[in-house]
Structures are given as structure tokens and as C-alpha cells.
Design a protein around this motif. Structure first.
Motif, PDB file in Angstrom:
ATOM      1  N   VAL A 239       0.835  -1.058   0.154  1.00 57.15           N
ATOM      2  CA  VAL A 239      -0.022   0.220   0.073  1.00 57.15           C
ATOM      3  C   VAL A 239       0.997   1.154   0.133  1.00 57.15           C
ATOM      4  CG1 VAL A 239      -1.886   1.354   1.331  1.00 57.15           C
ATOM      5  CG2 VAL A 239      -1.890  -1.283   1.336  1.00 57.15           C
ATOM      6  N   THR A 240       0.750   1.876  -0.913  1.00 58.46           N
ATOM      7  CA  THR A 240       1.571   3.188  -1.174  1.00 58.46           C
ATOM      8  C   THR A 240       1.419   4.160   0.005  1.00 58.46           C
ATOM      9  OG1 THR A 240       0.077   4.258  -2.650  1.00 58.46           O
ATOM     10  CG2 THR A 240       1.748   3.305  -3.490  1.00 58.46           C
ATOM     11  N   TRP A 241       0.052   4.128   0.537  1.00 62.45           N
ATOM     12  CA  TRP A 241       0.196   5.091   1.750  1.00 62.45           C
ATOM     13  C   TRP A 241       0.908   4.656   3.089  1.00 62.45           C
ATOM     14  CZ3 TRP A 241      -0.228   9.820   3.015  1.00 62.45           C
ATOM     15  CH2 TRP A 241      -1.378  10.177   4.190  1.00 62.45           C
ATOM     16  N   VAL A 242       1.332   3.592   3.092  1.00 56.51           N
ATOM     17  CA  VAL A 242       2.097   2.984   3.970  1.00 56.51           C
ATOM     18  C   VAL A 242       3.671   3.184   3.549  1.00 56.51           C
ATOM     19  CG1 VAL A 242       3.337   0.948   5.223  1.00 56.51           C
ATOM     20  CG2 VAL A 242       0.603   1.090   4.612  1.00 56.51           C
ATOM     21  N   GLN A 243       4.092   3.411   2.448  1.00 57.59           N
ATOM     22  CA  GLN A 243       5.332   3.772   2.068  1.00 57.59           C
ATOM     23  C   GLN A 243       5.535   5.297   2.269  1.00 57.59           C
ATOM     24  OE1 GLN A 243       5.634   2.907  -2.049  1.00 57.59           O
ATOM     25  NE2 GLN A 243       4.967   0.765  -2.050  1.00 57.59           N
ATOM     26  N   ALA A 244       4.239   6.163   1.890  1.00 54.24           N
ATOM     27  CA  ALA A 244       4.506   7.443   2.299  1.00 54.24           C
ATOM     28  C   ALA A 244       4.808   7.816   3.668  1.00 54.24           C
ATOM     29  CB  ALA A 244       3.052   8.246   1.841  1.00 54.24           C
ATOM     30  N   ALA A 245       4.076   6.978   4.445  1.00 56.38           N
ATOM     31  CA  ALA A 245       4.432   7.292   6.150  1.00 56.38           C
ATOM     32  C   ALA A 245       5.882   7.135   6.292  1.00 56.38           C
ATOM     33  CB  ALA A 245       3.590   6.101   6.815  1.00 56.38           C
ATOM     34  N   VAL A 246       6.520   6.136   5.480  1.00 53.81           N
ATOM     35  CA  VAL A 246       8.156   5.980   5.764  1.00 53.81           C
ATOM     36  C   VAL A 246       8.804   7.055   5.205  1.00 53.81           C
ATOM     37  CG1 VAL A 246      10.064   4.658   5.193  1.00 53.81           C
ATOM     38  CG2 VAL A 246       7.613   3.555   5.662  1.00 53.81           C
ATOM     39  N   ALA A 247       8.344   7.622   3.937  1.00 56.01           N
ATOM     40  CA  ALA A 247       8.772   8.844   3.162  1.00 56.01           C
ATOM     41  C   ALA A 247       9.079  10.363   3.962  1.00 56.01           C
ATOM     42  CB  ALA A 247       8.233   8.952   1.878  1.00 56.01           C
ATOM     43  N   TYR A 248       8.033  10.269   4.766  1.00 55.23           N
ATOM     44  CA  TYR A 248       7.769  11.759   5.617  1.00 55.23           C
ATOM     45  C   TYR A 248       8.634  11.456   7.029  1.00 55.23           C
ATOM     46  CZ  TYR A 248       4.637  14.125   2.745  1.00 55.23           C
ATOM     47  OH  TYR A 248       3.872  14.859   1.952  1.00 55.23           O
ATOM     48  N   ARG A 249       9.489  10.444   7.118  1.00 58.04           N
ATOM     49  CA  ARG A 249      10.272  10.315   8.190  1.00 58.04           C
ATOM     50  C   ARG A 249      11.648  11.191   7.987  1.00 58.04           C
ATOM     51  NH1 ARG A 249       8.755   6.362  11.967  1.00 58.04           N
ATOM     52  NH2 ARG A 249      10.735   6.748  13.123  1.00 58.04           N
ATOM     53  N   ASP A 250      12.285  12.109   8.702  1.00 59.06           N
ATOM     54  CA  ASP A 250      13.547  12.603   8.518  1.00 59.06           C
ATOM     55  C   ASP A 250      14.572  11.779   8.644  1.00 59.06           C
ATOM     56  OD1 ASP A 250      12.119  14.846   7.993  1.00 59.06           O
ATOM     57  OD2 ASP A 250      13.011  16.232   9.740  1.00 59.06           O
ATOM     58  N   GLU A 251      14.668  10.632   9.351  1.00 58.42           N
ATOM     59  CA  GLU A 251      16.047  10.086   9.434  1.00 58.42           C
ATOM     60  C   GLU A 251      15.609   8.624   8.955  1.00 58.42           C
ATOM     61  OE1 GLU A 251      17.465   9.764  13.430  1.00 58.42           O
ATOM     62  OE2 GLU A 251      17.401  11.845  13.587  1.00 58.42           O
ATOM     63  N   LEU A 252      16.202   8.431   7.664  1.00 55.92           N
ATOM     64  CA  LEU A 252      16.165   7.168   6.725  1.00 55.92           C
ATOM     65  C   LEU A 252      17.373   6.514   6.485  1.00 55.92           C
ATOM     66  CD1 LEU A 252      12.809   8.011   4.506  1.00 55.92           C
ATOM     67  CD2 LEU A 252      13.132   6.227   6.780  1.00 55.92           C
ATOM     68  N   PRO A 253      17.619   5.286   6.501  1.00 58.66           N
ATOM     69  CA  PRO A 253      18.466   4.661   5.718  1.00 58.66           C
ATOM     70  C   PRO A 253      18.546   5.432   4.238  1.00 58.66           C
ATOM     71  CG  PRO A 253      17.534   3.001   6.973  1.00 58.66           C
ATOM     72  CD  PRO A 253      16.476   4.176   6.742  1.00 58.66           C
ATOM     73  N   TYR A 254      19.680   5.518   3.588  1.00 59.75           N
ATOM     74  CA  TYR A 254      19.742   6.058   2.330  1.00 59.75           C
ATOM     75  C   TYR A 254      19.140   5.322   1.311  1.00 59.75           C
ATOM     76  CZ  TYR A 254      21.600   8.445  -1.641  1.00 59.75           C
ATOM     77  OH  TYR A 254      21.370   8.821  -2.967  1.00 59.75           O
ATOM     78  N   ALA A 255      19.424   3.819   1.369  1.00 58.13           N
ATOM     79  CA  ALA A 255      18.818   3.071   0.409  1.00 58.13           C
ATOM     80  C   ALA A 255      17.376   3.086   0.481  1.00 58.13           C
ATOM     81  CB  ALA A 255      19.252   1.601   0.852  1.00 58.13           C
ATOM     82  N   VAL A 256      16.438   3.253   1.485  1.00 54.77           N
ATOM     83  CA  VAL A 256      15.414   3.426   1.833  1.00 54.77           C
ATOM     84  C   VAL A 256      14.731   4.502   0.998  1.00 54.77           C
ATOM     85  CG1 VAL A 256      13.477   3.610   3.185  1.00 54.77           C
ATOM     86  CG2 VAL A 256      15.014   2.174   3.780  1.00 54.77           C
ATOM     87  N   LEU A 257      15.260   5.656   1.145  1.00 60.30           N
ATOM     88  CA  LEU A 257      15.102   7.099   0.480  1.00 60.30           C
ATOM     89  C   LEU A 257      15.091   6.679  -1.035  1.00 60.30           C
ATOM     90  CD1 LEU A 257      14.270   9.743   0.857  1.00 60.30           C
ATOM     91  CD2 LEU A 257      16.551  10.440   1.014  1.00 60.30           C
ATOM     92  N   ARG A 258      16.248   6.075  -1.434  1.00 56.05           N
ATOM     93  CA  ARG A 258      16.454   5.941  -2.783  1.00 56.05           C
ATOM     94  C   ARG A 258      14.956   5.016  -3.362  1.00 56.05           C
ATOM     95  NH1 ARG A 258      22.256   4.118  -4.281  1.00 56.05           N
ATOM     96  NH2 ARG A 258      21.062   2.021  -3.605  1.00 56.05           N
ATOM     97  N   ARG A 259      14.970   4.035  -2.723  1.00 57.49           N
ATOM     98  CA  ARG A 259      14.012   3.157  -3.165  1.00 57.49           C
ATOM     99  C   ARG A 259      12.634   4.112  -3.390  1.00 57.49           C
ATOM    100  NH1 ARG A 259      12.873  -0.544   0.635  1.00 57.49           N
ATOM    101  NH2 ARG A 259      14.793  -1.196   0.439  1.00 57.49           N
TER     102      ARG A 259
END
Lengths: 490, 320, 266
Positions: free
Chosen positions: A341-361
Motif C-alpha cells: 500500500v503506497t500510503w504506508v510507504q508514504a508514512a516512511v517517506a515523511y520520516r526525516d531519518e531514513l537509511p539512504y537505501a530506503v529513501l532511494r527506493r
């Protein structure tokens, strides 16, 4: 502020051009942007543009984004009823201007608006409280969000029954006044409201009331005695139990049973408590109701090691809640960033501290909610921001502007954005350059021009003049920034 | 001399639409005031099936017009109502202000030179003839209109403005010959809105929308539950979507979706930026809840509540 | 092929306004002008066809009946890509109602002979919902109102439309073309004009026509061509916003009642 501002050569040239443009602008707002910073000799021309036509005076009088100095000048012009009404309704109107509008011959509507304005001088409100005749004016006074407790006490002493409710609701009402209201109140709705009031006298918080409404309100009162709240946590009414479970004053020991309450909303309230002990979190993590699991998963008190369960929940909103937990472990975030579900992915995207690989994905997503999160992420690379700045979806482009780290070169792409709001927001971006702003002085949108003019007027103003602009509010119609709490989350 | 009040009933999918009885309610009051006879007409493939339901108290005659199809067609309705007017010579024709009448009332009026006003909620007759009241400027004013020189006046009446007639009478029933029409459009069928969990702001009839007043992300949940419990679609203003608290698909306004089909919009903690209002100001019933009594949203609201959205939300849930 | 998009400059009112001296309208100082919300969608639908398959030859013409100030709204449409803009006015039109306006648009449409006409369902100011369909009647063209979806191949002699009905359902209708359709909000996602488009539109010509020159005769112009006459305008006794008073519990109870009444009516 009245002294002639000392400006550098370029600034002087800029100012002259802006002043000329403002005087011939199709709308009065450009002149209003310069006015608070203008030297006295420049003011006449600006005033002519602003106040020459009644249509423009009416527009300015109700514009909450223009400087109080403009509104004060307008209030000083004797200009018939409509302009005065709009000034009295404008939240930016200053106390002095409101004081000037308060005259013996004011119309009932004007008196009402002045009575309700949060900046009306206390002396005026005091007069209204003591002497006003019309109930509408007194009602407005009781709704005033900036009124002093003493003024409300004065109104209360007049013993006007229909005002009891409003006095009980106004958070400025003092303890003594509430006690007097309690004595008069023949209505459970008023009493319930008093029990809820932050200044509710302690003596009223000693016993459990009979009526349901009063119990519900008492259960929300943070100052209620713990024993009483514990009792309410076991009330026969679910709404009372829920309110007690939400109340941080209710002792945890009293809430254990509520973890197994038949009513899901009560369990939900327990699951959301900031002081939830891990043991109770464990009781709730497999709750049958998804809303309970959601509340628990986003609760900072939920131990991160417990988040594995919600992160794999069948309900997408529960998984999203886990992704919003402030201490969600990286390995779970990695998994959630690949959620179906993309809305779950979006919840991750709105976090400031993320592993770089996650942000890139996440950046490879085509979903606008995910991309908007990426666009405002502090670690997103400028090259990616540049691509997002020309995305088809305006929400994504706007997220680029909302990112405080977006560099100037990317912001320049948005200077030509078709949506005027975006251009206006770009003008206010801290990394936007003045040379870019200057090019926007002839923007076709009046609000964009207002911001450009205001920016340069402020920048080039004398320190003294600057003081006068402290109250200059943002163009509130545009509301460019998200609630400030967002900046603090994640 | 034209005399009489003619009501055109509406039906859809084989059922009389309830607004038809409201039209009769409006007409009965006018009949009592003016003494003009009251007739109710029904147009359809088998119009007689609706007749029993239309034999309402106060009605003098029920008229039927046979049509080649039962579903609404603007040209069949236009020609049929014209035939009815010619057959019974009424001075006033009442239609519902509905999606169907939007398709044929204006062409009917303009071609025959009838007096015409839409979405009226007040009707009177004085020495100069029929006088109707409607709203203007986004419902901020009432407008009283008359129809000088028009012997027939067609009005579309706002649904909900009049009490329906629920009791029955004994009117006569007659058939009016169907006019010859060659329809240039063809009804293919009815479609229900797409179901599923997808957020559908443009298609939602009831929206509860939240704005900055919610304060922080954790509070959004509370309003999600509120919307669920009252049966509304949850919408939001731009700052909430920009913050990532709700999906962009729920954003109402200029940069988001338009609440196109919405009839009831409850705005909670939304101050009312021009951008937001562009997407919802057309909604018939707007309820605004805001702590600031001068928030712009109140200028377009039908009902206003000055108060705390959390208090109101919490109390509201106790009713559902 | 040609699509005619009639648009309207609407007026909105802030609180605390005043009436004109004759009491039949608002004092113009209090009116704030804008393009009718629906017209963003009608123009977009025309542009969508023009930019879609087979749309190369489509000319999109926007037209309005209004005084000079309405040029601003026409320019907004030009900025978004309309090919041509027309404005018709004569002082007598000051007193025209929706029917009176439709008569002028009909005269214009006869001159332009478009293949499709897209009008808004209604306008945000007076919400008559009459102009587009009255125009269809005057031109004797097939018509459908409150269209929420349109399926049309340029050059085809029929279109399939989805009319939005009360209660959220739809009626699907095939209609012969040329036709007049009134389009509903939400039928598409209107674009924003590019900055360049806006600047270019400022220089583009707007053809201004006199209603009489279009052949609208005196007996069909303005008040004479209208189906109603405004007697007076006034603020309703209760005002627009009814404030729900009381404690939050009481206010919520009333709100619950409003919601339940709505649920009952739907």
C-alpha cells in the motif's frame, strides 16, 4: 519608523521602482506592502493608491495580511459603516484602531464585532461588560478569545441567564466567576461545562455527579482527584470510561480493566496513553479492533520491539501507524517502505531519518504521496529535487518548495510554476535569492506581487521601521506552511 | 385567461421521487390562497402506475402522458409539459429543482416565452401576478422576482423547501395525448458509483473535512473515526495533505479535489482559505466548526459552531 | 471542428455588504469578480478533446456576455490555451436574466456554428442552472445537463455522457451531436495557466461585439428578452450562517440532528 529610511544605492533604485509600480498597480495591495516602511513624503502617493476608491478601501479593510499601520490609517479616515465593520472584523486590526472605532454612535453590528475582537482594548471591553444593553454585544464579548477574566466577571455579575453557557465555555473565566455560575446554573449542560473548565474550583471536583453529561465532562478534567477518576474509569457509560482513560490524570492502575473493556473506543483510549507501560501495550497489541492496534502502534510509549506485529498487520492503517512510530527500527522501516500500500510507504517517506537505501527506493515510486514525502525530505539530493520540481502533480512540486533545504537552483524552476500559490511560496523560501525575487515584481498574480513588494520593503527598511512590521502577518489566505508541528515530527 | 397550478412529478427507476409530494405541498398552499385548481402530471412509459401515489389531498386532477421510454429524456419531458400546459392552460407550473428539470425546464420556458425562475423557495401571488423568491450571491441574499407580461410562469422549486403532502384525496384522472417527439438522445442505463475503499472526494455526498485546527498528526486518527462513525468521507485542507498526514486524494480545494457531488460539508478547524473554499463553497449545506468566530469559513457556512473541534467531535460521536 | 465554451464572470460577496440605491442589486463596490468555478471544467474538457486523439483541428472559442471587466476572465481562458475569445455587451443587458443572456449567446452561436457547446451546470453567484440549457433550446440542439463524464471522438456524430443524479448514481446517455452539454464540477482536473501563457494572453485580442450587431432585436434584448425581473434583493431575516449556540455538548447534539436529517433525506 517615521524617519526617512537610509537605503543603499541599489536599494534606493529598487524602492523607487517599486513605489512607482505600486502607485499604478491594478490592486491596492502592492502599495499596502510598502506603506509601513515608506518615508513620510512617500506615503501620500501610496495612500492615494490605497484609499482613493471605496472598492479598494473595502478590500484593504478586510485583508488580514496587510500591516496594522495600513488598517490604522484606514480606521482614522472617517469612512462610513462598511469599511469600519470590515476593520472591526479583521484580526490584524490593532488595539488602537479598534479603540478609535468604538464610538457612542457605533451601529449594533459594529459594537458586536468590536466586543468580539481579541485585540480590543480592555478598557473598551470593560465598558461593554458594565453597560452594554444589547444581548448580541454581550454575547460577542463572552465569545472573545482575548478577553480578561475581570471583564467576564463584570458580565457575570449582571446575572444574564443566556450568557451562562458562554461564560462557562470561555477559558479565561476565573474560578470565582465559575463558582458563582455554578450556584445559579439550573442546567446540567452549564454545570458539565464548568466541570470541564481549566479553572474549575476544586470544591466542585469532590464528588461523582449524577448526570451522564456531567460525569463525561468530569472524567476529562485533568485536575479531578485520582480516586474520582479511577471511579469514573469504571463507570457504566462507555463514553465516561473512554474520557477517563484519555485523561492523563487517571492512575494507570485504574485502567488495567479498561484494556479488556467491551467498548473498543475505551481500549483505544488506553492504547493511546503516553504513559502506557510495556505490559499493557503487550495486552493490546493483538486487540481485535484495528483502531486500537493503530493507536498503540503510533504511541511513542509502545516499545519498539513490539512493533513487529503492527508492522505486519493485515490492516494497512495499522502498518502505517507503525511506520509513524517515532522509534520504529530501521529494519522495519525498510520492510514498510516496500509495503504493497503506497500510503504506508508514504508514512516512511515523511520520516526525516531514513537509511539512504530506503529513501532511494522510495524516490523511484510513482505515487504522489510517496514522492511528496521524498520531495520534502532533508536528505533528498538536489538533482532529484530538480526532477520533482517539474513533476506533473502540483502536490509534488509544492512539496519541493516546502523543503527548507531545496537549493536556489531548484527553486528557480518553480518561479515559472503555473500555480500562483507555488510562486508565492517560493518568494518566501529562505534559499530563494533576491535577484530571483526581483524578477517576479511584475508577476501577474496580485498575491505574489504583494509578497515580493513586502520582501523588499522589509529588507530595505530601517531597523526602526522594521519594528513596526513585527505584526505584519503572512498572507493568511495562502497558508503556505504546514502546521508547525509537522516540522517537529519524525 | 390562464388559471390553475400544474405540478410535474418526477420518478426514477420505477419510483416516484419524494420531492413530487413536496411540490404538491407547495401547490396546495397556493391553491388555498388563490383558489386556482391544482393538477399533477406524470410522464412515463406506463404513467398509470404512479397515479395512485399522486392522488394526494388537495389535488383536483391527475394527468398522465404516455412516453416511449420510462427513463427521463429532456425532449420528451419538454414536449409533454408543453402539451400539458396547452391542454390545461395553467398560470403556474411547478417543477422540482432537480437534475432532470435542469435538462428541460429552461428550453421549455425560453421557447414558449414563459416566465421562469429556478431553485425558488418562496411563491406568492399579488396584484401583478406570481412572485417567486430565490437566493443569490452564494445564498447571501434573497431575490424576489416577478414575471411581467407572462401568462404562464414555470418555477423549479428547491427540494426540502416545502412539506410533502402525505394524505390522499380523490382527484379525477385523465390522459393527455402524447406529443410526437423524436428523441435525439437515448438513455442507456443507470450506474451506481464505483464502490471500494478508494477515496472519492468528488463523488462523496457527505464530507467531514479537517484543517490546521487538528494541531498534530496523532489527532487525525480521532477525526478519521469520527467520519467513519457519522458515515462521512474524510477530507482535509491543503496543509494537512502537505504535511503528509492524509493522502493528497483527500485534499479539497484548488490544489486538490472538488467536492462536486457533496450536499453536506462539515468543516472542522478549517479557517477557509480561498484555495480551500474554491473546492467546496458551492455545497448546499456547509457547517463550519472553528474557535475563531470571524474565520472566513463562516462567511460561506449555513450553520456555524464557534467551538473547539475536539470537544465537538467527541460529543458528536456520542450520538452515533 | 469547433467547441464553444460560454463562460461567466461571477461576483462574490464578503460579509457586511450594502445594496444599490434601488434595492434591486448589490452596490458594485462590494462585488469581487472571478471566473465561474464551473467554467474551469468546461474549458478543460474542451482542451482535453483538442489535445486528445483526433483533436488537432479543434478550435476552442470562449465567449461571454458581460461588460469590459469580463475580459479578465476571458484572458484566463486564453492563458490556458483557448484559441479565441469573444465578448458581447450592450448596456441593455444590465437587466438580463439567464434567459436574456442565453438569447445573446444563441445569436453568437448561430454566427459561430460550433460542433459542441460546453457550459457550466450553473454559476457560483446566482446558481440558476438555466443559461446553458436555454441556449440549447434556442438553437434547437440535442442537450444533456449535469454531465459528469464525456466520451466523445472528435468528428463523431454522437457522444456518450454520464449524467450525475441525486443520491450519487449516474444515468448513461447517448446523444446526437452537435449538442449542448452542461458539465459538472469534477468531470476533469482543470489545469493552471503557465506564466508564459498568462503574459501572452494579456496581449491577445478579444473580439468585442455589440448585441444588436449580432442580430438580437430590441424585443429580445436585456429585460425584454428575460423571463423574470428582479423586484428587490434583501438579506434574509435569519442571515446566512445560523450560529449554533450552547455548550459543546448542545452544539454537537444539534449538529448530530443536521447530519441525521441529511441522512434521512438522501
Amino acid at each position: 519608523m517615521r524617519s526617512s529610511p537610509d537605503r543603499s544605492g541599489t536599494a534606493r533604485r529598487h524602492w523607487r521602482e517599486l513605489a512607482e509600480r505600486a502607485c499604478t498597480d491594478e490592486a491596492p495591495f502592492a502599495a499596502a506592502a510598502l506603506y509601513p516602511y515608506a518615508a513620510p513624503r512617500e506615503r501620500a502617493g501610496l495612500e492615494a493608491r490605497m484609499f482613493g476608491e471605496r472598492r479598494d478601501r473595502l478590500l484593504l479593510a478586510s485583508a488580514p495580511f496587510v500591516a496594522p499601520a495600513v488598517l490604522a490609517r484606514l480606521a482614522a479616515l472617517d469612512d462610513g459603516g462598511a469599511v469600519q465593520l470590515r476593520l472591526a472584523r479583521n484580526p490584524a486590526t490593532s488595539a488602537a484602531a479598534l479603540g478609535a472605532l468604538w464610538r457612542a454612535d457605533a451601529s449594533p453590528r459594529l459594537r458586536q464585532l468590536i466586543a468580539r475582537h481579541a485585540r480590543t482594548p480592555r478598557a473598551v471591553l470593560g465598558q461593554i461588560a458594565a453597560a452594554a444593553g444589547e444581548i448580541e454585544t454581550l454575547r460577542a464579548l463572552c465569545e472573545n478569545g482575548g478577553v480578561a477574566a475581570e471583564v467576564l466577571a463584570t458580565v457575570s455579575e449582571r446575572r444574564i441567564g443566556v450568557l451562562q453557557r458562554l461564560l462557562a465555555v470561555n477559558i479565561a473565566t476565573a474560578e470565582d466567576t465559575l463558582l458563582a455560575l455554578w450556584a445559579e446554573a439550573d442546567d446540567e449542560a452549564v454545570r458539565a461545562q464548568i466541570l470541564l473548565h481549566p479553572h474549575c474550583p476544586d470544591v466542585l471536583l469532590a464528588t461523582v455527579p449524577a448526570s451522564l453529561l456531567e460525569r463525561r465532562c468530569l472524567a476529562r478534567q485533568q485536575r479531578a482527584p485520582r480516586a474520582l477518576l479511577a471511579e469514573l474509569a469504571n463507570d457504566r457509560d462507555a463514553a465516561v470510561r473512554r474520557a477517563a482513560a484519555e485523561n492523563p490524570g487517571t492512575p494507570l492502575a485504574a485502567l488495567v480493566a479498561n484494556c479488556f473493556d467491551a467498548d473498543a473506543t475505551v481500549r483505544h483510549a488506553v492504547a493511546a496513553r503516553r504513559d502506557l507501560p510495556p505490559a499493557l501495550a503487550g495486552c493490546l497489541v493483538d486487540d481485535a479492533d484495528a483502531r486500537v492496534r493503530r493507536a498503540l502502534a503510533r504511541n511513542p510509549a509502545c516499545p519498539p520491539e513490539l512493533l513487529v506485529r503492527p508492522a505486519t498487520d493485515a490492516d494497512a492503517e495499522v502498518r502505517r501507524a507503525a511506520a509513524r512510530h517515532p522509534h520504529c527500527p530501521h529494519e522495519l522501516l525498510d520492510r514498510l517502505s516496500r509495503d504493497e500500500v503506497t500510503w504506508v510507504q508514504a508514512a516512511v517517506a515523511y520520516r526525516d531519518e531514513l537509511p539512504y537505501a530506503v529513501l532511494r527506493r522510495l524516490a523511484r515510486s510513482s505515487d504522489v504521496d510517496v514522492l511528496a514525502g521524498v520531495a520534502r525530505h532533508p536528505a533528498t539530493a538536489p538533482s532529484r529535487l530538480a526532477r520533482l520540481a517539474i513533476h506533473d502533480c502540483p502536490d509534488v512540486r509544492r512539496a519541493v518548495i516546502l523543503n527548507p533545504r531545496t537549493p536556489r537552483m531548484v527553486l528557480r524552476l518553480l518561479r515559472q510554476d503555473g500555480y500562483a500559490l507555488h510562486r508565492a511560496m517560493a518568494v518566501d523560501h529562505p534559499r530563494f535569492a533576491d535577484t530571483d525575487r526581483w524578477r517576479m515584481r511584475d508577476d501577474p498574480d496580485v498575491q505574489v506581487r504583494f509578497r515580493v513588494f513586502q520582501h523588499f520593503a522589509r529588507r530595505d527598511a530601517m531597523p526602526a521601521a522594521h519594528e513596526a512590521s513585527v505584526h505584519v502577518t503572512q498572507l493568511s489566505h495562502y497558508q503556505p506552511h504546514p502546521p508547525k508541528e509537522h516540522m517537529e515530527t519524525t | 385567461m390562464m388559471s390553475g397550478i400544474l405540478v410535474i412529478s418526477e420518478h426514477r427507476n420505477g419510483e416516484l421521487r419524494p420531492v413530487s409530494r413536496e411540490l404538491v405541498g407547495a401547490a396546495v398552499a397556493l391553491k388555498d390562497a388563490t383558489g386556482e385548481p391544482l393538477r399533477v402530471a406524470v410522464i412515463g412509459e406506463a404513467p398509470e402506475r404512479y397515479v395512485a401515489e399522486l392522488k394526494l389531498a388537495g389535488v383536483d386532477e391527475v394527468l398522465t402522458v404516455q412516453a416511449v421510454v420510462d427513463a427521463f429524456d429532456p425532449e420528451i419531458y419538454e414536449a409533454s409539459v408543453r402539451a400539458l400546459i396547452e391542454a390545461r392552460q395553467p398560470s403556474l407550473v411547478l417543477l422540482a429543482h432537480s437534475v432532470d428539470s435542469l435538462g428541460y425546464a429552461a428550453p421549455l420556458a425560453v421557447k414558449n416565452g414563459y416566465g421562469f425562475a429556478t431553485d425558488v423557495f418562496g411563491i406568492e401571488r399579488d396584484a401583478d401576478g406570481w412572485v417567486a423568491t430565490r437566493a443569490g450571491y452564494g445564498q447571501k441574499v434573497n431575490i424576489e422576482v416577478d414575471f411581467p407580461g407572462r401568462s404562464v410562469v414555470v418555477l423549479t422549486v428547491r427540494p426540502g423547501a416545502y412539506k410533502p403532502v402525505e394524505t390522499f384525496g380523490e382527484p379525477s384522472v385523465s390522459a393527455v395525448p402524447a406529443p410526437a417527439v423524436t428523441p435525439r438522445s437515448q438513455h442507456l442505463g443507470f450506474e451506481e458509483p464505483a464502490g471500494g475503499d478508494d477515496v472519492n472526494i468528488p463523488g462523496a455526498e457527505f464530507i467531514v473535512s479537517i484543517g490546521r485546527g487538528v494541531g498534530e498528526e496523532d489527532n487525525v486518527e480521532e477525526f478519521k473515526e469520527l467520519a467513519d462513525s457519522v458515515g462521512a468521507t474524510l477530507g482535509c485542507s491543503r496543509p494537512i495533505a502537505d504535511a503528509g498526514w492524509l493522502p493528497k486524494a483527500r485534499q479539497v480545494g484548488q490544489s486538490g479535489k472538488t467536492a462536486a457531488a457533496c450536499k453536506l460539508y462539515v468543516a472542522m478547524g478549517i479557517s477557509g482559505s480561498v484555495q480551500h473554499m474554491a473546492g467546496m463553497k458551492h455545497v448546499e449545506t456547509i457547517v463550519a466548526v472553528n474557535t475563531d468566530p470571524e474565520a472566513s469559513i463562516f462567511t460561506i457556512a449555513r450553520y456555524g459552531i464557534v467551538g473547539d473541534i475536539f470537544d465537538i467531535g467527541r460529543e458528536l460521536r456520542n450520538h452515533f | 471542428m469547433k467547441i464553444l465554451v460560454p463562460i461567466k464572470q461571477v461576483a462574490t460577496l464578503d460579509e457586511d455588504f450594502e445594496f444599490r440605491e434601488d434595492g434591486r442589486d448589490i452596490d458594485p463596490d462590494f462585488l469581487i469578480h472571478d471566473l465561474n468555478e464551473w467554467d474551469n471544467y468546461t474549458l478543460e474538457e474542451a482542451m482535453r478533446l483538442k489535445e486528445g486523439p483526433g483533436g488537432e483541428g479543434i478550435e476552442v472559442v470562449v465567449a461571454t456576455v458581460g461588460p469590459e471587466s469580463a475580459d479578465e476572465e476571458l484572458r484566463k481562458c486564453l492563458a490556458k490555451g483557448a484559441d479565441r475569445a469573444l465578448r458581447v455587451w450592450s448596456d441593455a443587458l444590465e437587466d438580463a436574466d439567464a434567459i436574456g443572456v442565453a438569447r445573446v449567446l444563441a445569436a453568437l452561436a448561430r454566427r459561430e456554428s460550433p460542433d459542441l457547446i460546453f457550459a457550466g451546470v450553473q454559476a457560483t453567484d446566482h446558481a440558476c442552472g438555466a443559461t446553458g440549457m436555454a441556449l440549447a433550446g434556442l438553437l434547437d440542439l440535442p442537450h444533456a445537463a449535469v454531465v459528469a463524464a464525456l466520451d466523445y471522438t472528435p468528428g463523431s456524430n454522437s457522444a456518450t455522457v454520464r449524467r450525475e443524479l441525486e443520491g450519487g448514481s449516474y444515468a448513461s446517455v447517448r446523444i446526437d451531436c452537435p449538442a449542448v452539454l452542461t458539465l459538472q464540477l469534477g468531470i476533469n482536473t482543470p489545469r493552471y495557466a503557465s506564466l508564459r501563457g498568462i503574459k501572452q494572453a494579456a496581449q491577445r485580442p478579444i473580439e468585442v461585439l455589440d448585441a444588436e450587431a449580432l442580430g438580437v432585436t430590441a424585443d429580445a434584448l436585456g429585460a425584454a428578452g428575460s423571463a423574470s425581473r428582479v423586484r428587490r434583493m434583501y438579506v434574509p431575516e435569519k442571515g446566512r450562517a445560523q450560529m449554533i449556540e450552547g455548550t459543546p455538548a448542545e452544539q454537537a447534539a444539534r449538529l448530530a440532528q443536521i447530519i441525521k436529517e441529511f441522512g434521512g433525506a438522501a
